[in-house]
Write an enzyme that holds these catalytic residues in place. Structure first.
Site, PDB file in Angstrom:
ATOM      1  N   ARG A 118      -6.985   9.707  -8.906  1.00  0.00           N
ATOM      2  CA  ARG A 118      -7.797  10.074  -7.566  1.00  0.00           C
ATOM      3  C   ARG A 118      -6.676  10.554  -6.621  1.00  0.00           C
ATOM      4  O   ARG A 118      -5.460   9.777  -6.782  1.00  0.00           O
ATOM      5  CB  ARG A 118      -8.409   8.805  -7.043  1.00  0.00           C
ATOM      6  CG  ARG A 118      -8.805   8.873  -5.551  1.00  0.00           C
ATOM      7  CD  ARG A 118      -7.897   8.219  -4.610  1.00  0.00           C
ATOM      8  NE  ARG A 118      -8.619   8.358  -3.263  1.00  0.00           N
ATOM      9  CZ  ARG A 118      -8.075   7.902  -2.210  1.00  0.00           C
ATOM     10  NH1 ARG A 118      -6.696   7.550  -1.942  1.00  0.00           N
ATOM     11  NH2 ARG A 118      -8.662   7.849  -1.010  1.00  0.00           N
ATOM     12  N   THR A 138       2.313   6.937   0.406  1.00  0.00           N
ATOM     13  CA  THR A 138       1.224   6.002   0.104  1.00  0.00           C
ATOM     14  C   THR A 138       0.985   5.634  -1.294  1.00  0.00           C
ATOM     15  O   THR A 138       1.225   6.732  -2.057  1.00  0.00           O
ATOM     16  CB  THR A 138      -0.427   6.357   0.828  1.00  0.00           C
ATOM     17  OG1 THR A 138      -1.145   5.231   0.800  1.00  0.00           O
ATOM     18  CG2 THR A 138      -0.822   7.588   0.220  1.00  0.00           C
ATOM     19  N   THR A 145      -1.279   3.703   4.732  1.00  0.00           N
ATOM     20  CA  THR A 145      -0.449   4.866   4.726  1.00  0.00           C
ATOM     21  C   THR A 145       0.870   4.917   5.516  1.00  0.00           C
ATOM     22  O   THR A 145       0.572   4.513   6.844  1.00  0.00           O
ATOM     23  CB  THR A 145      -0.924   6.336   4.666  1.00  0.00           C
ATOM     24  OG1 THR A 145      -1.711   6.277   3.598  1.00  0.00           O
ATOM     25  CG2 THR A 145       0.068   7.236   4.708  1.00  0.00           C
ATOM     26  N   THR A 192      -4.231   8.151   8.704  1.00  0.00           N
ATOM     27  CA  THR A 192      -4.395   7.223   7.783  1.00  0.00           C
ATOM     28  C   THR A 192      -5.612   6.781   7.681  1.00  0.00           C
ATOM     29  O   THR A 192      -6.513   6.993   8.633  1.00  0.00           O
ATOM     30  CB  THR A 192      -3.477   5.832   8.209  1.00  0.00           C
ATOM     31  OG1 THR A 192      -3.469   4.759   7.359  1.00  0.00           O
ATOM     32  CG2 THR A 192      -3.832   5.348   9.514  1.00  0.00           C
ATOM     33  N   GLY A 193      -6.145   5.762   6.646  1.00  0.00           N
ATOM     34  CA  GLY A 193      -7.468   5.530   6.414  1.00  0.00           C
ATOM     35  C   GLY A 193      -8.166   6.262   5.251  1.00  0.00           C
ATOM     36  O   GLY A 193      -7.363   6.623   4.346  1.00  0.00           O
ATOM     37  N   SER A 204       0.670  -1.121   0.074  1.00  0.00           N
ATOM     38  CA  SER A 204      -0.036  -0.139  -0.046  1.00  0.00           C
ATOM     39  C   SER A 204       0.760   1.349   0.046  1.00  0.00           C
ATOM     40  O   SER A 204       0.270   2.253   0.057  1.00  0.00           O
ATOM     41  CB  SER A 204      -0.788  -0.042   0.953  1.00  0.00           C
ATOM     42  OG  SER A 204      -0.015  -0.126   2.510  1.00  0.00           O
TER      43      SER A 204
HETATM   44  N1  ASP Z   1      -5.062   7.855   3.496  1.00  0.00           N
HETATM   45  C1  ASP Z   1      -4.865   6.714   2.347  1.00  0.00           C
HETATM   46  C2  ASP Z   1      -5.781   7.312   1.196  1.00  0.00           C
HETATM   47  O1  ASP Z   1      -6.625   7.681   1.284  1.00  0.00           O
HETATM   48  C3  ASP Z   1      -5.052   5.300   2.627  1.00  0.00           C
HETATM   49  C4  ASP Z   1      -4.666   4.999   3.964  1.00  0.00           C
HETATM   50  O2  ASP Z   1      -3.967   5.460   4.440  1.00  0.00           O
HETATM   51  O3  ASP Z   1      -5.389   3.983   4.295  1.00  0.00           O
HETATM   52  O4  ASP Z   1      -5.127   7.402   0.066  1.00  0.00           O
END
Ligand code: ASP
Length: 332
Positions: free
Chosen positions: A216, A206, A188, A239-240, A86
Site C-alpha cells: 500500500r 511517513t 506524517t 497528512t491524514g 508513524s
Molecule cells: N498520509 C499518510 C498516509 O496515508 C498518513 C498520515 O499522514 O496520517 O500514508
C-alpha cells in the site's frame, strides 16, 4: 499525431531561439512586496513532532542555508526517533510485519524525488533526495528503491523495534484492519520552508497507515498529493487519510488555489471542503478519518486546516520563535 509533432517542434525551436516561456499564471504580488514585508526564513511542519523538526531545520535556515537542506534535515530528526511510531525507524509495520516507508522531496526549481514502499532504510527522505539528484527518474519503489539506496551507500537496518513488533503480534490476534486514521496509527511529518533567499522547498515522510496491506502506498510520496512546491506561488503538504488526499491531488490543489489568489488559509480550507464533498458523493463515512493540510506562500504567510478537530502544526520564524498551533477544522 502530426500536429502534435509540429507543435512540439515549434516549441523546441522557440526554446532554441531563446524565447522565454512565461509561466501560466503566477502569484505576482510577491515581486512588488517590500522585502521587509516578507517573513523569511520560516519553516512550518505537521503535528507536535514538527517542533523538534523545525528546530533542526532552523539551524540551516538561520545560517542563510537552502530551504531544501533545511527540510531534509528537519524531517530526518523524526525519521530517526524510534518513539515516533508513524515515521521512519520505529514506525508501525504493515500487516505482514514489514516496516515500509514512503517519502518525497521537492525544491524551488521543481526538481522532485520520491520513494515508496522502501524497507530497511532509516532515512527515506534522503533516498528520495538521491533519486532527485542522482538518478534520471523521479520515483523508485520497493526492491528497486532499496537496491538504489544500498548502491548509494545508505546502510541496511532493521526498522522494526521491539515495541512495534510486540504491538503488531498483539494486533495479529484479531487482525482487525480498520483503515481508520486516528492520532495513534498514522501521522506524517511534512515540512515546508521559505529560506532567506526567497526559495521554497518541501519534504514529506511517513511509515503510512499501521497494518496496511503490503505494498500500500499513501499520498505522502506522491508529488502533488502529499507535497507540492511552486516557487512562484507557495507550497503545501498533507497528512491524514492518504487515499482521500490522492483522490483530489490535495497539495497541488492547495498550491493552485494560492496561484489564483487565495491565502494559504483559504486554500487549505477549500481543499478540505472538496475532500468532504467527495466523501459525501461516495456516501462514505468520514466521522473517524482525518485530513490536514499546511501551506506557505512566497511572502511567508501560512495557513492550515483539517477535517476533524485534533490536528496541530509547528511554525518557526525569527519574530515569534517555534510554536505549536491548532488547525481550524471543518466538521463541527
Ligand atoms: N498520509 C499518510 C498516509 O496515508 C498518513 C498520515 O499522514 O496520517 O500514508
Amino acid at each position: 499525431m502530426k500536429l502534435y509533432r509540429r507543435n512540439f517542434l515549434k516549441a523546441g525551436m522557440a526554446i532554441a531561439a531563446g524565447v522565454a516561456f512565461k509561466p501560466f499564471k503566477s502569484w505576482s504580488n510577491i515581486n512588488s512586496l517590500p522585502s521587509d514585508a516578507i517573513t523569511k526564513p520560516i519553516v512550518i511542519s505537521t503535528w507536535r513532532f514538527g517542533i523538534n523538526a523545525n528546530a533542526d531545520a532552523w539551524e540551516i535556515l538561520r545560517e542563510k542555508g537552502r530551504a531544501l537542506d533545511a527540510v531534509e534535515k528537519g524531517v530526518q530528526r523524526v525519521e530517526a526517533n524510534p518513539d515516533e511510531r508513524s515515521v521512519g525507524y520505529g514506525g508501525r509495520p504493515d500487516r505482514d510485519g514489514n516496516v515500509t516507508l514512503d517519502a518525497c522531496i521537492m525544491d524551488e526549481k521543481a526538481n522532485i524525488g520520491s520513494v515508496a514502499c522502501l524497507k530497511h532504510i532509516k532515512h527515506p527522505i534522503s533516498v528520495a533526495r538521491a533519486v532527485m539528484e542522482k538518478s534520471p527518474h523521479v520515483m523508485l519503489v520497493g526492491e528497486g528503491a532499496l537496491q538504489f539506496a544500498l548502491h548509494h551507500g545508505f546502510p541496511k537496518e532493521n526498522l522494526l523495534t521491539n515495541t512495534s513488533e510486540k504491538e503488531w503480534r498483539e494486533w495479529l490476534k484479531s487482525s482487525d484492519y480498520q483503515p481508520v486514521v486516528n492520532i495513534e496509527n498514522h501521522d506524517t511529518i511534512g515540512m515546508i520552508a521559505l529560506d532567506i533567499h526567497g526559495n521554497l522547498s518541501g519534504a514529506c515522510t511517513t511509515s503510512g497507515m499501521a497494518y496496511k496491506m503490503h505494498g500500500r502506498v499513501g499520498d505522502s510520496p506522491i508529488i502533488g498529493a502529499g507535497l507540492y512546491v511552486d516557487n512562484e506561488v507557495g507550497a503545501a503538504v498533507a497528512t491524514g487519510h492518504g487515499e482521500e488526499i490522492i483522490r483530489v491531488v490535495g497539495s497541488h490543489l492547495v498550491v493552485e488555489q494560492m496561484r489564483h489568489g487565495k491565502s494559504p488559509q483559504a486554500a487549505c480550507e477549500s481543499a478540505v471542503r472538496l475532500i468532504l464533498e467527495k466523501f459525501k458523493l461516495r456516501e462514505k463515512d468520514y466521522s473517524t478519518t482525518q485530513i490536514g493540510f499546511i501551506a506557505l506562500n512566497k511572502s511567508g504567510e501560512f495557513g492550515s486546516y483539517c477535517l476533524q478537530k485534533g490536528f496541530n502544526f509547528a511554525v518557526f520564524d525569527e519574530k515569534n520563535g517555534n510554536r505549536l498551533l491548532d488547525a481550524g477544522f471543518l466538521v463541527k
